[in-house]
Design a protein around this motif. Structure first.
Motif, PDB file in Angstrom:
ATOM      1  N   ARG A 128      34.266  87.572  19.217  1.00  0.00           N
ATOM      2  CA  ARG A 128      32.892  87.335  18.710  1.00  0.00           C
ATOM      3  C   ARG A 128      33.403  87.554  17.566  1.00  0.00           C
ATOM      4  O   ARG A 128      33.892  88.993  16.709  1.00  0.00           O
ATOM      5  N   THR A 129      32.736  86.574  15.696  1.00  0.00           N
ATOM      6  CA  THR A 129      33.280  86.796  14.376  1.00  0.00           C
ATOM      7  C   THR A 129      31.744  86.221  13.977  1.00  0.00           C
ATOM      8  O   THR A 129      31.444  85.450  14.147  1.00  0.00           O
ATOM      9  N   VAL A 130      31.420  87.536  13.076  1.00  0.00           N
ATOM     10  CA  VAL A 130      30.684  87.323  12.510  1.00  0.00           C
ATOM     11  C   VAL A 130      30.507  87.653  10.897  1.00  0.00           C
ATOM     12  O   VAL A 130      31.555  88.055   9.791  1.00  0.00           O
ATOM     13  N   SER A 146      26.450  83.943   9.861  1.00  0.00           N
ATOM     14  CA  SER A 146      27.203  82.529  10.793  1.00  0.00           C
ATOM     15  C   SER A 146      27.974  83.325  12.068  1.00  0.00           C
ATOM     16  O   SER A 146      27.704  84.545  11.942  1.00  0.00           O
ATOM     17  N   ILE A 147      28.169  82.763  13.309  1.00  0.00           N
ATOM     18  CA  ILE A 147      28.151  83.791  14.490  1.00  0.00           C
ATOM     19  C   ILE A 147      29.628  82.634  15.043  1.00  0.00           C
ATOM     20  O   ILE A 147      29.040  81.792  15.737  1.00  0.00           O
ATOM     21  N   GLU A 148      30.614  82.990  15.781  1.00  0.00           N
ATOM     22  CA  GLU A 148      31.371  82.082  16.490  1.00  0.00           C
ATOM     23  C   GLU A 148      31.295  83.486  17.379  1.00  0.00           C
ATOM     24  O   GLU A 148      32.167  84.678  17.281  1.00  0.00           O
ATOM     25  N   ASN A 149      31.733  83.194  18.494  1.00  0.00           N
ATOM     26  CA  ASN A 149      32.083  83.953  20.284  1.00  0.00           C
ATOM     27  C   ASN A 149      33.646  82.574  21.089  1.00  0.00           C
ATOM     28  O   ASN A 149      33.045  81.502  20.819  1.00  0.00           O
ATOM     29  N   ARG A 150      33.903  83.237  21.342  1.00  0.00           N
ATOM     30  CA  ARG A 150      35.756  82.983  22.499  1.00  0.00           C
ATOM     31  C   ARG A 150      35.662  83.960  23.814  1.00  0.00           C
ATOM     32  O   ARG A 150      35.100  84.777  23.199  1.00  0.00           O
ATOM     33  N   ILE A 151      34.985  83.011  24.848  1.00  0.00           N
ATOM     34  CA  ILE A 151      35.653  84.106  25.475  1.00  0.00           C
ATOM     35  C   ILE A 151      37.346  84.222  25.991  1.00  0.00           C
ATOM     36  O   ILE A 151      37.948  83.180  25.870  1.00  0.00           O
TER      37      ILE A 151
END
Length: 196
Positions: A81-83, A32-37
């Motif tokens: 980004r967190t993978v 899974s992937i999470e993004n934060r600006i």
């Protein structure tokens, strides 16, 4: 493994006057992937800490690097980004890095990865959250649309013997715990992919 399953959740928050966008994608049952600006000030603080310089020096360094590359500062976005990769039913490896990304503002599309900073790899699970030393982690921009984090090292963690019996513990025991805890080492040799 299931084919591409995408669940996108966008949360827009206000933080220090900057727009923060978080998105989460489930690529498969295992990844899974999470993004934060992130805000400009957060990124400047990160560069200052990484380079061991003052805030104003870091701000100037970022500006000069973008100017030398002939990049409009208004078209650069910083993504945290967190993978996450599943290790087993109880544990996962999380790799977090900051990507400096060029955005086509007219079409609101990310078009190029400029740099990758501060990659960090952690083993996360029930009663465990332990990081790999930075010497075993290296981030590299491979192309305009891909960066990789190479991990080759060990993560040491401690866990209570009261709960360890019911868990699928990664790695091997090295003993030597304090009280009712036991120490484990999990060797990691993997690559995390960061695509645009």
């Amino acid at each position: 493994m299931k084919k591409l399953i995408c669940l996108v959740l966008a949360i827009i928050l206000s933080f220090e006057g900057s727009l923060i966008v978080m998105a989460s994608n489930t690529i498969s049952d295992d990844i899974s992937i999470e993004n934060r600006i992130v805000s400009d000030s957060e990124y400047i603080n990160l560069v200052a800490a990484e380079e061991n310089i003052s805030y104003s020096e870091a701000e100037r360094l970022i500006y000069e690097n973008r100017k030398a590359a002939r990049i409009d500062p208004e078209s650069v976005v910083i993504l945290e980004r967190t993978v996450t990769k599943k290790v087993n039913r109880d544990f996962e490896l999380k790799c977090t890095a900051f990507l400096e990304v060029l955005r086509d503002n007219a079409h609101r599309q990310y078009i190029e990865i400029l740099s990758i900073k501060s990659p960090n790899v952690s083993l996360v699970g029930t009663h465990v959250n332990a990081s790999m030393g930075s010497a075993g982690v290296e981030g590299k921009v491979e192309s305009k649309t891909e960066a990789k984090v190479y991990c080759n090292g060990s993560i040491q963690y401690s866990i209570s013997t009261d709960v360890s019996a019911s868990l699928d513990l990664p790695g091997y025991s090295i003993g030597g715990g304090v009280g009712t805890t036991e120490n484990y080492v999990y060797d990691v040799n993997t690559i995390f992919h960061f695509y645009l």
